[in-house]
Design a protein around this motif. Structure first.
Motif, short mmCIF file in Angstrom:
data_model
loop_
_atom_site.label_atom_id
_atom_site.label_comp_id
_atom_site.label_asym_id
_atom_site.label_seq_id
_atom_site.Cartn_x
_atom_site.Cartn_y
_atom_site.Cartn_z
N GLN A 1 0.83 -1.21 0.00
CA GLN A 1 0.00 0.00 0.00
C GLN A 1 0.86 1.26 0.00
O GLN A 1 0.51 2.27 -0.62
CB GLN A 1 -0.94 0.00 1.21
N LEU A 2 2.00 1.19 0.70
CA LEU A 2 2.91 2.33 0.67
C LEU A 2 3.47 2.53 -0.73
O LEU A 2 3.64 3.67 -1.20
CB LEU A 2 4.04 2.13 1.68
N ASP A 3 3.79 1.42 -1.41
CA ASP A 3 4.28 1.52 -2.79
C ASP A 3 3.21 2.16 -3.69
O ASP A 3 3.51 2.99 -4.55
CB ASP A 3 4.64 0.14 -3.32
N LYS A 4 1.96 1.75 -3.50
CA LYS A 4 0.87 2.30 -4.32
C LYS A 4 0.73 3.81 -4.06
O LYS A 4 0.57 4.59 -5.00
CB LYS A 4 -0.44 1.59 -3.99
N ALA A 5 0.75 4.18 -2.79
CA ALA A 5 0.58 5.58 -2.46
C ALA A 5 1.72 6.44 -3.01
O ALA A 5 1.50 7.59 -3.42
CB ALA A 5 0.49 5.75 -0.94
N GLU A 6 2.92 5.90 -3.04
CA GLU A 6 4.08 6.64 -3.55
C GLU A 6 4.00 6.83 -5.05
O GLU A 6 4.45 7.85 -5.59
CB GLU A 6 5.36 5.88 -3.18
N SER A 7 3.41 5.87 -5.75
CA SER A 7 3.46 5.87 -7.22
C SER A 7 2.27 6.55 -7.88
O SER A 7 2.34 6.85 -9.08
CB SER A 7 3.56 4.43 -7.74
N THR A 8 1.19 6.81 -7.14
CA THR A 8 -0.01 7.35 -7.78
C THR A 8 -0.07 8.87 -7.67
O THR A 8 0.54 9.48 -6.78
CB THR A 8 -1.27 6.75 -7.13
N THR A 9 -0.81 9.46 -8.60
CA THR A 9 -1.09 10.90 -8.54
C THR A 9 -2.55 11.16 -8.17
O THR A 9 -2.96 12.32 -8.07
CB THR A 9 -0.78 11.56 -9.89
N ASP A 10 -3.31 10.09 -8.01
CA ASP A 10 -4.72 10.20 -7.64
C ASP A 10 -4.83 10.28 -6.12
O ASP A 10 -4.49 9.34 -5.41
CB ASP A 10 -5.49 8.98 -8.17
N GLY B 1 -0.46 -2.30 16.89
CA GLY B 1 0.73 -1.69 17.45
C GLY B 1 1.99 -2.05 16.67
O GLY B 1 2.83 -1.18 16.39
N GLU B 2 2.12 -3.32 16.31
CA GLU B 2 3.29 -3.77 15.56
C GLU B 2 3.29 -3.22 14.14
O GLU B 2 4.33 -2.76 13.62
CB GLU B 2 3.34 -5.30 15.53
N VAL B 3 2.14 -3.26 13.47
CA VAL B 3 2.07 -2.82 12.07
C VAL B 3 2.29 -1.31 11.98
O VAL B 3 2.96 -0.81 11.06
CB VAL B 3 0.72 -3.23 11.44
N GLU B 4 1.73 -0.55 12.93
CA GLU B 4 1.96 0.91 12.93
C GLU B 4 3.44 1.22 13.11
O GLU B 4 3.98 2.12 12.47
CB GLU B 4 1.13 1.55 14.04
N ASP B 5 4.08 0.45 13.98
CA ASP B 5 5.52 0.61 14.19
C ASP B 5 6.30 0.37 12.89
O ASP B 5 7.20 1.13 12.54
CB ASP B 5 5.98 -0.39 15.26
N MET B 6 5.94 -0.72 12.20
CA MET B 6 6.62 -1.05 10.95
C MET B 6 6.38 0.02 9.89
O MET B 6 7.30 0.45 9.18
CB MET B 6 6.13 -2.40 10.44
N ALA B 7 5.11 0.47 9.77
CA ALA B 7 4.79 1.47 8.76
C ALA B 7 5.50 2.79 9.04
O ALA B 7 5.93 3.49 8.12
CB ALA B 7 3.27 1.68 8.71
N TYR C 1 11.69 5.71 4.17
CA TYR C 1 12.34 5.42 2.89
C TYR C 1 11.49 5.89 1.70
O TYR C 1 11.84 5.62 0.55
CB TYR C 1 12.61 3.93 2.78
N TYR C 2 10.39 6.56 1.96
CA TYR C 2 9.52 7.07 0.89
C TYR C 2 9.59 8.60 0.90
O TYR C 2 9.39 9.23 1.95
CB TYR C 2 8.08 6.61 1.09
N LYS D 1 4.70 10.40 4.78
CA LYS D 1 5.07 10.59 6.18
C LYS D 1 4.05 9.86 7.05
O LYS D 1 2.97 9.50 6.59
CB LYS D 1 5.09 12.08 6.52
N ARG D 2 4.41 9.66 8.31
CA ARG D 2 3.48 8.99 9.21
C ARG D 2 2.16 9.75 9.30
O ARG D 2 1.09 9.15 9.41
CB ARG D 2 4.12 8.86 10.61
#
Length: 433
Positions: free
Chosen positions: A120-129, A153-159, A165-166, A170-171
């Protein structure tokens, strides 16, 4: 048992056992997925392991019908039977849940959630929509018990780590939402620690909506009972568990919620050759009842399942040899939960005294307890090695989404290519004439 005294046969659709308390850390990349599963054939060298499912049980003939991975079903006779199917996710008929929801009961789901979130982070980085971006960066978790609170808690930490790196993420661009029908989260550790856990998660920017539920999530459009509507590609369902529905086909006495009804000795009610334990069993909580709590049952957690297994094993051997059965009695030793790296809550019960911990010390208690409870020294060492390396190396933020469809690229390369337009022209010309 003595050598040659009996043959032990294990039937399971998977050839490995999963230590489920570590699934949130698998989703966050803190532990390698291979290290939270135990191969049955390796740890049970003296047992016969069959990969398949028991579809029916004939108690009169003492025969189980096994459906293997391939081939026709066959009958497997037995003298003594142990029912330990565990639990599955408890779901409700919510529109869109079956198509959009992600569970957290197996290591495959843990891996899938990690890859999905990073994708999902990759998608958000690559789209203009902007709508596509907002939907990709919105994460909804339903269920505020151990599984839900630990996973978010764990997934938010990872994200949060991955966002470094994007260049365009940002968070603050991400939205994490935790929903629960109850009026509190983490009920297993008590109201005070549950309140601290809620405040801690909220301090990290996680929205928590209590006393509410999800009405629908068709095509990722999430509608909550409180009127909130959001679009999300990530809907994680951790709203409790229920006994494996296969139990209904076995002809065993079941409790009101579908658990196998057992005596304190773990013997199935009305039988002297069938035992049950773990998440699929309704086991009387002898210790709580002695303390005056009526109709108390052992909760479905690792603390009870590990201890029930030892009593059950002894009772099976005692039943074979004609010795008395031993009752399972265990007082609650407390509960621990991790809410991300260096964050957690813990309640330790020592007699009549309860020690409540939060923050880094509770996180150490969480890792220490579950690290030692992990079956086999092979896996214990590997898990602790993962944690040790994590102290010195940065978290991996690689999404391997292609794992879910590994043959897709080869299929595209190998499928017949369409005929070139030039080669098709003469045939079309002849047909026209």
């Amino acid at each position: 048992m003595r050598y040659g005294e009996a043959t032990v046969t294990v039937v399971d659709p998977r050839s490995y056992m999963t230590y489920q308390p570590f699934l949130p850390e698998v989703a966050a990349g803190s532990i390698s997925p291979r290290h939270v599963v135990v191969p049955l054939r390796r740890v049970l060298p003296k047992a016969e392991v069959l990969t398949g499912r028991v579809t029916t049980i004939d108690q009169d003939r003492k025969v189980a019908v096994v459906t293997p991975l391939v081939g026709e079903a066959y009958e497997l006779p037995f003298d003594y039977l142990v029912i330990a199917l565990g639990a599955v996710s408890r779901t409700f008929p919510i529109p869109g849940l079956a198509e959009q929801g992600i569970g957290m009961k197996g290591v495959e789901e843990g891996i899938g959630l990690r890859n999905h979130v990073l994708e999902q982070l990759d998608k958000a980085e690559s789209t203009t929509d902007e709508n596509v971006r907002r939907k990709a960066l919105t994460f909804v978790f339903v269920g505020g018990g151990f599984a839900g609170a630990e996973t978010i808690g764990e997934v938010e930490d990872m994200a949060r780590d991955a966002a470094k790196y994007y260049s365009t993420i940002k968070r603050e661009d991400m939205r994490f939402i935790l929903v629960d029908a109850a009026d509190k989260i983490l009920p297993e550790v008590g109201p005070k620690l549950g309140t601290w856990g809620k405040e801690h998660l909220e301090s990290r920017g996680i929205e928590i909506y209590l006393s509410t539920s999800m009405d629908s999530c068709v095509d990722g459009h999430v509608v909550l009972k409180n009127g909130l509507e959001v679009d999300s590609n990530t809907i994680v369902w951790t709203a409790g568990v229920k006994p494996n529905p296969a139990l209904a086909r076995y002809g065993l006495p079941l409790g009101p919620r579908g658990h196998v009804d057992t005596a304190p000795t773990l013997q199935v009610q009305g039988s002297d050759y069938i035992w049950a334990a773990g998440d699929n069993a309704q086991v009387p909580d002898v210790a709580a009842r002695k303390a005056g709590v009526e109709n108390a049952w052992c909760p479905p957690n690792a603390q009870h399942a590990l201890r029930q297994a030892k009593v059950l094993g002894d009772n099976v051997v005692s039943g074979m040899r004609g010795f008395p059965q031993k009752e399972y009695a265990h007082s609650n030793k407390g509960a621990v939960a991790g809410l991300g790296l260096h964050k957690g809550v813990a309640m330790i019960v020592m007699g009549k005294m309860k020690i409540k911990l939060k923050g880094r010390l509770a996180w150490y208690m969480h890792r220490g307890y579950h690290g030692m409870a992990m079956p086999t020294w092979n896996r214990k060492i590997r898990v602790f090695a993962d944690w040790t390396l994590g102290m010195f190396l940065k978290r991996e933020v690689v999404a391997l989404g292609a794992l879910e469809t590994p043959r897709e690229e080869f299929y595209e390369a190998a499928k017949p290519a369409p005929a070139p337009a030039a080669a098709a022209a003469p045939a079309e010309k002849a047909k026209a004439s």
